[in-house]
Write an enzyme that holds these catalytic residues in place. Sequence first.
Site, mmCIF file in Angstrom:
data_model
loop_
_atom_site.group_PDB
_atom_site.id
_atom_site.type_symbol
_atom_site.label_atom_id
_atom_site.label_comp_id
_atom_site.label_asym_id
_atom_site.label_seq_id
_atom_site.Cartn_x
_atom_site.Cartn_y
_atom_site.Cartn_z
ATOM 1 N N LYS A 247 17.274 27.917 -20.095
ATOM 2 C CA LYS A 247 15.811 27.959 -20.026
ATOM 3 C C LYS A 247 15.287 29.304 -20.492
ATOM 4 O O LYS A 247 15.808 30.346 -20.099
ATOM 5 C CB LYS A 247 15.345 27.736 -18.584
ATOM 6 C CG LYS A 247 15.753 26.401 -18.000
ATOM 7 C CD LYS A 247 15.418 26.324 -16.519
ATOM 8 C CE LYS A 247 16.201 27.315 -15.685
ATOM 9 N NZ LYS A 247 16.034 27.131 -14.237
ATOM 10 N N THR A 280 3.850 30.773 -11.772
ATOM 11 C CA THR A 280 5.080 30.173 -12.297
ATOM 12 C C THR A 280 6.229 30.199 -11.285
ATOM 13 O O THR A 280 7.375 29.896 -11.628
ATOM 14 C CB THR A 280 5.558 30.879 -13.580
ATOM 15 O OG1 THR A 280 5.747 32.262 -13.265
ATOM 16 C CG2 THR A 280 4.572 30.717 -14.708
ATOM 17 N N GLY A 282 8.769 28.930 -8.962
ATOM 18 C CA GLY A 282 9.322 27.599 -8.688
ATOM 19 C C GLY A 282 9.455 26.707 -9.910
ATOM 20 O O GLY A 282 9.819 25.540 -9.787
ATOM 21 N N THR A 283 9.186 27.262 -11.099
ATOM 22 C CA THR A 283 9.297 26.423 -12.304
ATOM 23 C C THR A 283 10.734 25.919 -12.495
ATOM 24 O O THR A 283 10.952 24.762 -12.855
ATOM 25 C CB THR A 283 8.867 27.169 -13.589
ATOM 26 O OG1 THR A 283 9.472 28.455 -13.581
ATOM 27 C CG2 THR A 283 7.367 27.302 -13.675
ATOM 28 N N GLY A 284 11.710 26.805 -12.231
ATOM 29 C CA GLY A 284 13.115 26.429 -12.447
ATOM 30 C C GLY A 284 13.532 25.299 -11.507
ATOM 31 O O GLY A 284 14.129 24.299 -11.928
ATOM 32 N N CYS A 285 13.204 25.469 -10.209
ATOM 33 C CA CYS A 285 13.565 24.442 -9.212
ATOM 34 C C CYS A 285 12.899 23.120 -9.577
ATOM 35 O O CYS A 285 13.514 22.050 -9.505
ATOM 36 C CB CYS A 285 13.072 24.854 -7.820
ATOM 37 S SG CYS A 285 13.630 26.490 -7.327
HETATM 38 N N1 LIG Z 1 4.428 30.146 -18.748
HETATM 39 C C1 LIG Z 1 5.085 29.012 -19.018
HETATM 40 N N2 LIG Z 1 4.500 28.036 -19.754
HETATM 41 C C2 LIG Z 1 5.147 26.882 -20.018
HETATM 42 N N3 LIG Z 1 6.389 26.623 -19.597
HETATM 43 C C3 LIG Z 1 7.037 27.564 -18.868
HETATM 44 C C4 LIG Z 1 6.420 28.809 -18.532
HETATM 45 N N4 LIG Z 1 7.301 29.530 -17.785
HETATM 46 C C5 LIG Z 1 8.410 28.766 -17.658
HETATM 47 N N5 LIG Z 1 8.264 27.598 -18.327
HETATM 48 C C6 LIG Z 1 9.219 26.500 -18.391
HETATM 49 O O1 LIG Z 1 9.601 26.220 -17.055
HETATM 50 C C7 LIG Z 1 10.973 25.875 -16.977
HETATM 51 C C8 LIG Z 1 11.698 26.841 -16.047
HETATM 52 O O2 LIG Z 1 12.054 27.979 -16.792
HETATM 53 P P1 LIG Z 1 12.271 29.433 -16.237
HETATM 54 O O3 LIG Z 1 11.009 29.970 -15.685
HETATM 55 O O4 LIG Z 1 12.916 30.184 -17.347
HETATM 56 O O5 LIG Z 1 13.310 29.166 -15.065
HETATM 57 P P2 LIG Z 1 13.487 29.912 -13.672
HETATM 58 O O6 LIG Z 1 12.304 29.533 -12.830
HETATM 59 O O7 LIG Z 1 14.759 29.364 -13.159
HETATM 60 O O8 LIG Z 1 13.515 31.364 -13.955
HETATM 61 C C9 LIG Z 1 11.467 25.897 -18.429
HETATM 62 O O9 LIG Z 1 11.360 24.611 -18.985
HETATM 63 C C10 LIG Z 1 10.505 26.864 -19.104
HETATM 64 O O10 LIG Z 1 10.425 26.639 -20.490
HETATM 65 C C1 LIG Z 2 14.910 29.233 -1.757
HETATM 66 C C2 LIG Z 2 14.731 29.507 -3.203
HETATM 67 N N1 LIG Z 2 15.405 28.798 -4.116
HETATM 68 C C3 LIG Z 2 15.230 29.039 -5.440
HETATM 69 C C4 LIG Z 2 14.368 30.009 -5.896
HETATM 70 C C5 LIG Z 2 14.184 30.263 -7.381
HETATM 71 O O1 LIG Z 2 12.849 30.200 -7.778
HETATM 72 P P1 LIG Z 2 12.388 30.044 -9.305
HETATM 73 O O2 LIG Z 2 12.326 28.576 -9.592
HETATM 74 O O3 LIG Z 2 11.034 30.654 -9.410
HETATM 75 O O4 LIG Z 2 13.371 30.744 -10.134
HETATM 76 C C6 LIG Z 2 13.684 30.753 -4.918
HETATM 77 N N2 LIG Z 2 12.838 31.735 -5.272
HETATM 78 N N3 LIG Z 2 13.876 30.483 -3.586
HETATM 79 MG MG LIG Z 3 10.853 31.119 -13.188
#
Ligand SMILES: Nc1ncnc2c1ncn2[C@@H]1O[C@H](COP(=O)(O)OP(=O)(O)O)[C@@H](O)[C@H]1O
Ligand SMILES: Cc1ncc(COP(=O)(O)O)c(N)n1
Ligand SMILES: [Mg+2]
Length: 568
Positions: A247, A280, A282-285
């Site tokens: 990602k 943003t 929690g986007t990953g979860c």
């Molecule tokens: N500002 C944003 N606009 C659109 N999509 C986003 C944005 N930030 C993250 N994403 C998308 O959200 C998902 C989670 O990505 P990311 O934020 O890199 O993961 P994590 O939360 O694990 O760090 C991916 O599909 C990414 O492309």
């Molecule tokens: C309990 C818990 N699990 C996972 C994430 C990752 O969060 P994110 O989706 O923003 O990377 C978090 N911040 N807390």
């Molecule tokens: Mg994120």
Amino acid sequence: MASATFLSTLSLANKNYLLLTPTHAYAKGYTNNFRVSNLPSIVVRKEGSVRSQGFVAMQEKGGSTLSDDSRTKTPHVLTVAGSDSGAGAGIQADLKACAARRVYCSTVITALTAQNTVGVQGVSNVPEDFVAQQLKSVLSDMQVDVVKTGMLPSVGIVKTLCKTLREFPVHALVVDPVMVSTSGDVLAGPSILSTFLEELLPMADIITPNLKEASALLNGMQLETVDDMRSAARLLHNMGPKNVLVKGGDLPDSSDAVDILYNGHNFYELRSPRIRTRNTHGTGCSLASSIAAEVAKGYPMLSAVKVAKRFVETALDYSKEIDIGNGPQGPFDHLLRLKSHSQACHRQQPFDPSDLFLYAVTDSRMNKRWGRSIIDAVKAAIDGGATIIQLREKDAETKDFMESAKACIRICRLHGVPLLINDRVDVAIACDADGVHVGQSDMPARVARTLLGPEKIIGVSCKTPEQAEQAWVDGADYIGCGGVYPTNTKENNITVGLNGLKTVCMASKLPVVAIGGIGVSNARAVMEIRTSNLKGVAVVSALFDRECVQAETRKLHEMLLGSNIGST
Ligand SMILES: Nc1ncnc2c1ncn2[C@@H]1O[C@H](COP(=O)(O)OP(=O)(O)O)[C@@H](O)[C@H]1O
Ligand SMILES: Cc1ncc(COP(=O)(O)O)c(N)n1
Ligand SMILES: [Mg+2]
């Protein structure tokens, strides 16, 4: 065995089994508790089903096969993750994402975090044996399709999970290798890396590392470009997962949010516009849970990832204005429902039947004839004393209708007058109107209620006691009964007369507004039927097929006040 196909049979321990291909079995909802990836051994389950060398075997029941409709299946994701007290990420995000994506979600909690929009203030791991107990409770009873993992804070917990999954195989495993929160706090230390790599990754149908996590899994490899992400995806794929999604939410200087999916054969570069927002967290979860949700519904991985990414993008876009917490990273709204409640924007009161007192129903043809806009018509009716407005625009283009509706809603909110849309539930939802009025051949009130939610106002046109009863059963708020008198606004409309109105009022459990050919000259006769649930009159021509809408409305208003309608 390897050549066996659907509807071949297998005898084992004196029992007959049908062999189905995994795809077929999954499509029929048979494969819960079976892992459909290539387990080499035969697994005998307590239901008397076996899983063997790429095929799923179902025990024949009394000589006949299980029928397709023997069990309706609700797609089910089990999330094994940490709790986020701020509810933006972790278990809470997973539950919201699965609810939004319409699958059931059960939860095994691995850790509690004290967390908010600023960062993680504390972590308390759940003891390993209690994680095992939760896993067993869910997996031994419920038909889980997909397990999705998030925060796995200790080697013991990772090992417990892998062991339990071998004992209770599921259709697919989605691993979000959560290690560091976006705020920079460690959620799973480097000590778990080797167990991750050796035990969990090889079992995964997909892993979804962000840039930092991909780098950590690859011994600190630098990841700064989309090409780096491709290399990382290939290297991670070598470690055993069937698919890798790297990602790029944190990719520096990228105007797009780019993710790379690699399945061992092809690379897919998934791009969407980067939403400019602080929300943003929690986007990953949420992305991983949404992938799990789509896979649980039976979609192939590429479609699942595409839909999941589009979902996150849409939710981020919707949630740009949400203002929760004072830290750098706020949560977003998975259900696309949160609103800022300011007085001017939202009706504050629940439906009040006395609002039906003077019910003004607009008519596009009349407005055209008199050269006035729908907005002017609504303003004039409110100034004259209308207590509720319905926009009935049978010939308007949808786009124009929406624009006028939005403008009318603003005016109505300023005056505390509810605004309903005739027939068009889609327009009511899009404009956040106060409700809809539907006829007998429009969308059924029960369906409209499901779409609009519990608090919106729904009215139904009824001519008979049976229709009034159905409206009540369907969860309507009021009924409109008519035509009381003949009218030009509806062709071939059966007139129920005062007697018909009275019969319906006596039978109706809902408040009633009378409609059809009513004006200053005959409103008194309508009111004089005096049943306590007749709350008012709905009027079209007598207000809008006139030169001065405000004056006509005022006249009728005064008349109604004089006759004390609805007060008996
Ligand atoms: N500002 C944003 N606009 C659109 N999509 C986003 C944005 N930030 C993250 N994403 C998308 O959200 C998902 C989670 O990505 P990311 O934020 O890199 O993961 P994590 O939360 O694990 O760090 C991916 O599909 C990414 O492309
Ligand atoms: C309990 C818990 N699990 C996972 C994430 C990752 O969060 P994110 O989706 O923003 O990377 C978090 N911040 N807390
Ligand atoms: Mg994120």
